[in-house]
Design an enzyme around this catalytic site. Structure first.
Site, short mmCIF file in Angstrom:
data_model
loop_
_atom_site.label_atom_id
_atom_site.label_comp_id
_atom_site.label_asym_id
_atom_site.label_seq_id
_atom_site.Cartn_x
_atom_site.Cartn_y
_atom_site.Cartn_z
N HIS A 559 0.83 -1.20 0.00
CA HIS A 559 0.00 0.00 0.00
C HIS A 559 0.87 1.26 0.00
O HIS A 559 0.97 1.94 -1.01
CB HIS A 559 -0.93 -0.02 1.21
CG HIS A 559 -1.92 1.10 1.22
ND1 HIS A 559 -2.65 1.44 2.33
CD2 HIS A 559 -2.31 1.98 0.25
CE1 HIS A 559 -3.45 2.47 2.05
NE2 HIS A 559 -3.25 2.82 0.80
N HIS A 564 1.43 5.13 -2.74
CA HIS A 564 1.59 6.51 -2.26
C HIS A 564 3.01 7.03 -2.44
O HIS A 564 3.24 8.08 -3.04
CB HIS A 564 1.21 6.58 -0.77
CG HIS A 564 -0.24 6.41 -0.49
ND1 HIS A 564 -1.09 7.46 -0.28
CD2 HIS A 564 -0.99 5.28 -0.39
CE1 HIS A 564 -2.31 7.01 -0.05
NE2 HIS A 564 -2.28 5.68 -0.11
N HIS A 751 -3.88 0.47 -6.41
CA HIS A 751 -4.24 1.14 -5.16
C HIS A 751 -5.63 0.74 -4.70
O HIS A 751 -5.86 0.49 -3.51
CB HIS A 751 -4.17 2.66 -5.31
CG HIS A 751 -4.56 3.38 -4.06
ND1 HIS A 751 -5.81 3.95 -3.89
CD2 HIS A 751 -3.89 3.61 -2.89
CE1 HIS A 751 -5.88 4.49 -2.69
NE2 HIS A 751 -4.73 4.31 -2.06
N ASN A 755 -6.47 -0.93 -1.05
CA ASN A 755 -6.96 0.10 -0.14
C ASN A 755 -8.42 -0.07 0.26
O ASN A 755 -8.74 -0.06 1.44
CB ASN A 755 -6.79 1.49 -0.76
CG ASN A 755 -7.23 2.59 0.19
OD1 ASN A 755 -6.54 2.92 1.15
ND2 ASN A 755 -8.40 3.17 -0.06
N ILE A 901 -6.92 8.94 -1.04
CA ILE A 901 -7.29 8.64 0.33
C ILE A 901 -6.46 7.47 0.79
O ILE A 901 -5.93 6.72 -0.04
CB ILE A 901 -8.81 8.33 0.47
CG1 ILE A 901 -9.23 8.34 1.94
CG2 ILE A 901 -9.13 7.03 -0.20
CD1 ILE A 901 -9.17 9.68 2.60
#
Length: 901
Positions: A559, A564, A751, A755, A901
């Site tokens: 993740h 990110h 993602h 997520n 997010i």
């Protein structure tokens, strides 16, 4: 009328011959005019190169013909969104801005021509004017004016905006009605700083996209100057209103000035390789000059921040409030070591019961404050009233099942770590002189005992039936350090699975290892599924340790790191080197929205020293250092592509006759099955887009902005790996398609897969504990832990699970991170203005959108196929994480464009 004769004199000033008739030259009435050369203008006006507008501030006076005097009236409408900023400022500054609005002097616009002046060969003078406030609705304010635009002005290529309010404003769009080419809408969706903060004007280009070599002559200088401003000079502390993109290492995770215990190593550089993050320029710490001081807010370029316009800002504010206000207060009430005493108290966390655990109330004031918090939360807020996760709602005991344990490695929260076993016995690649015998304790005898009736070990490997979840080599070097920390423990782990005839995975054995004191030998224990009570509970405890390892790897690597963290350098490089009018910028932009904002928030409260990750996950203070090791040893850009990743892990092989050109090793592999369909759709869309703008194959290699972009990603953004041989080259359209598809896949599909299932699969934390706090019990009658295990194995398991405060922290955060906002922008649903204005690109997007709708139907069909046991069975949650669309809330599906997010 004849054009006047222009001659050049020795003093570098153009002179216009006198004529007996008067003329109006760009607003200057005179029988003759002077046209000044740029060198003299720069000397006279002292205009500094590098500030937007230095060229069009030049005085350009030329004689014009009668035809050139003709003009059209262009009506300009500016829409400003009601947000924080200019509409929520102090009474004094707001009063001043109301006056400027009243007299029509608050927003200044300039129209920029795409063409050069044919007489001077220079940029045409801009057409300037103020817009006046005409209407205000609940959510937006309208400003309007009329411009006199000469017919000789040519096509409008850009607008310049100056905000004369005392605060920033959010500019939604500008519409020009009456231009020769038809109504022109320029989408802005950007914060405009006040001229009192920064006198530079903002530029917005029209929706037409241009490669650098195709840029209209009148816009070339503006294209270059805008990129210069976005890069900055690398000095000084950044201000909140700025839009400068620059790089720095991760040197702000610790807080050594606050406490020595909060000092953390710098991530980025030879010692601890890591991707780069956005530079803030904050001062250095007194106790550790290598570290940057922390502050109450973290700079990101202004347009990267969530605006009040976006509903998702509400989720970000919830997360910020949770991390900075509520959880710290709760932590003062709940002891870090307080565990759940019975499983029913875990059930009470969900909305059918009490929303806070029972506590050891040590004094009256603490008990009173706790009851007050409970009352407030029940009546006014919703932070700690947890919904029942979908798997638990379908099957209350789902987490105990070995079949579910195996299924989730293929269709759960972290479906991208399982590997095919190709060699036997399993061996470590660590230095044997340091870590002891590399051979695994999972022997042939153990495996053949567990798979009896199916095949022997050689046949199992040949038939591709054995798979492993292997965290042994990654975790073993950290074991001694982590074990010195309070409230956690660690092993190196391997988990072996067998592929059954119905394509489900059956766990065969778990190996837990730790170095002995001299580090030349290991203590290795193997646990297997068992029917008798002692073996069954030992197996459950071993699974808890493995799940804690897998959950930590998921959060820190699958993740955070892969999506990110590694994406932030792409965002920075794109804004530094690709103009806003570059077609690749416009293709990538929706995939980068708000990523830097959520990353900054992560550095504030999630991955920072003593943040949620460090306080609640097994590696604790070594969590981020562990992610650096993975980046150094394992991360490769080329393996971020889904097909390459599957092949690398042995989960697929190339097969030109198979769908997607790949034959899956496990046919019922939901993440791969759905992911490859999504990958193909993305790749076709990117291919159509690239082919449209790069008609000539040589244009990719000659595109100076594109080449600088890719060079900086490799050598600066991911500079610690710049010399790796696996970096793709960027010479052809095929190279570009593969690179862009990989980036788009990571920011959207990958993602989404790791997520939006977080709350469903980890919300009931016994299914995916974030930490294992106790060692496996030793079979020693004199050991108190063994005695407790034998008398109350359920209590022993609860003591191993996260504590009350750890569970509350993680569940609260996951509830927000798994949430879709009401106005989420899902892949293929929202078309960008520049795509819509180009008929060919619009048609390609509609094909892409249609494929994604088709994918939804395919996924629905797969989830009702009883033959696919990994996605359709009694009590099993269907696999929908790669289903493109979703409604708001925690849905366990939906693929947004970006990591927002």
């Amino acid at each position: 009328m004849l054009r006047t004769q222009i001659n050049q004199s020795k003093n570098n000033i153009f002179q216009v011959s006198k004529k007996p008739w008067p003329c109006n030259v760009h607003g200057i009435s005179a029988p003759w005019a002077l046209v000044w050369s740029r060198p003299l203008i720069q000397r006279k006006l002292k205009v500094k190169r590098g500030s937007v507008g230095w060229r069009y501030n030049n005085i350009k006076a030329v004689a014009v013909t009668e035809a050139e005097k003709k003009s059209v009236k262009v009506r300009v409408t500016v829409t400003v969104q009601l947000t924080g900023g200019v509409f929520s400022q102090s009474i004094i500054s707001r009063g001043l801005d109301d006056i400027t609005d009243l007299i029509g002097k608050s927003i200044k616009l300039e129209l920029v021509s795409s063409d050069l002046d044919p007489k001077t060969g220079q940029e045409k003078k801009t057409i300037k004017g103020y817009v006046r406030k005409t209407a205000q609705k609940q959510e937006e304010v309208k400003y309007e004016t009329e411009f006199e635009v000469p017919t000789s002005f040519g096509e409008v290529g850009a607008i310049l905006v100056e905000n004369e309010h005392h605060k920033e404003m959010y500019l939604k769009d500008v519409v020009l009605d009456g231009v020769i080419t038809g109504p022109l809408r320029i989408s802005c969706n950007s914060w405009i700083h006040s001229k009192y903060d920064n006198p530079s004007k903002r530029v917005f280009f029209t929706h037409k996209s241009f490669l650098p070599s195709e840029t209209p002559e009148g816009l070339k200088w503006l294209r270059e100057e805008e990129l210069v401003q976005l890069r900055g000079n690398g000095h000084g502390e950044r201000k909140s209103y700025e839009r400068i993109y620059d790089y720095d290492v991760y040197n702000d995770l610790g807080d050594p000035d606050k406490s020595d215990d909060l000092k953390r190593p710098v991530l980025g550089g030879k010692k601890n390789p890591y991707p780069r993050r956005c530079r803030t320029g904050r001062p250095r710490c007194h106790k550790d000059p290598a570290s940057e001081k922390r502050s109450s807010s973290v700079y990101i370029p202004r347009d990267e921040a969530f605006s009040d316009v976006k509903g998702q800002a509400n989720h970000t504010k919830e997360l910020y409030s949770l991390l900075h206000d509520l959880l710290p207060d709760l932590q003062t009430l709940i002891d870090e070591s307080d565990e759940f005493l019975v499983f029913s108290r875990i059930d009470d966390l969900f909305k059918e019961g009490d929303n806070l655990p029972s506590l050891k109330e040590k004094d009256f004031l603490k008990a009173l404050f706790l009851r007050l918090i409970r009352a407030i939360l029940k009546t006014e807020q919703n932070f700690l009233r947890f919904d029942t996760p979908s798997p638990m709602d379908r099957d209350r005991f789902f987490w105990l099942s070995d079949e579910e344990f195996g299924r989730q490695t293929l269709a759960g929260l972290n479906p991208c770590c399982l590997q095919l076993v190709t060699e036997w016995p399993l061996k470590s690649k660590l230095d044997a002189e340091v870590f002891g015998c590399p051979k695994s304790a999972i022997t042939t005898e153990i495996v053949e005992r567990e798979i009896r009736g199916f095949c022997n070990i050689d046949e199992a490997i040949k038939q591709k039936k054995l798979f492993v979840l292997d965290y042994h080599d990654l975790l073993l070097p950290f074991v001694e350090q982590v074990r010195q920390l309070e409230g956690t423990t660690l092993y190196g782990s391997r988990t072996l699975f067998f592929l059954t005839p119905d394509d489900t995975l059956r766990p065969l054995a778990i190996e837990l290892a730790r170095p002995l004191k001299d580090r030349k030998e290991q203590c290795k224990r193997v646990f297997t599924p068992c029917w008798h009570s002692t073996g069954l509970w030992l197996w459950r405890l071993a699974k808890a340790h493995v799940l804690a390892h897998d959950t930590g790897y998921h959060q820190l690597v699958s993740h955070w790191l892969r999506t990110h963290c590694c994406t932030e350098p792409y965002v920075i490089a794109t804004n530094r080197h690709l103009s806003a009018m570059h077609p690749i910028y416009r293709l990538l932009h929706p995939h980068f929205r708000y990523t830097m904002e959520i990353n900054a928030l992560a550095r504030e409260g999630l991955i920072n020293a003593d943040g949620t990750i460090e306080s609640s996950f097994t590696p604790k203070k070594y969590s981020m250092l562990l992610s650096s090791v993975v980046y150094d040893k394992q991360w490769q850009f080329d393996l971020q592509a889904l097909p390459a990743d599957l092949i690398h892990r042995g989960m697929a092989v190339k097969d030109p006759n198979a769908p997607h050109g790949l034959k899956l090793t496990i046919e019922d592999y939901p993440y791969a099955n759905d992911g490859l369909l999504l990958w193909d759709a993305i790749k076709q869309w990117v291919t159509d887009y690239v082919n449209h703008y790069y008609a000539d194959p040589n244009q990719v290699e000659s595109d100076k902005e594109l080449q600088a972009w890719w060079e900086e990603i490799r050598t600066v953004g991911h500079g610690d790996k710049k010399d790796e041989p696996w970096w793709p080259v960027l010479n052809t359209k095929q190279d570009l398609v593969e690179i862009i598809t990989t980036i788009v896949w990571i920011t959207s599909g990958h993602h989404a897969a790791v997520n939006f299932g977080q709350y469903n699969y980890a919300g009931y934390f016994p299914n995916r504990p974030t930490i294992a706090r106790t060692d496996m019990p030793k079979e020693d009658p004199s050991d108190p832990e063994w005695k407790l295990f034998m008398e109350k194995p359920e209590v022993a398991l609860l003591k191993c699970f996260p504590s009350q405060i750890q569970a509350i922290k993680v569940m609260s955060v996951l509830g927000i991170l798994s949430n879709h906002s009401p106005d989420e922008e899902y892949l293929g649903q929202t078309i960008e203005p520049s795509w819509e204005d180009d008929p060919i690109v619009k048609a390609a997007f509609e094909v892409f959108s249609g494929k994604l709708k088709e994918l939804e139907g395919i996924i629905d069909g797969r989830n009702t196929d009883r033959k696919l046991r990994n996605r359709s069975d009694a009590g099993v949650v269907p696999y929908e994480l790669l289903k493109p669309s979703s409604g708001p809330g925690v849905t366990g599906k939906g693929v947004p464009y970006s990591i927002s997010i």
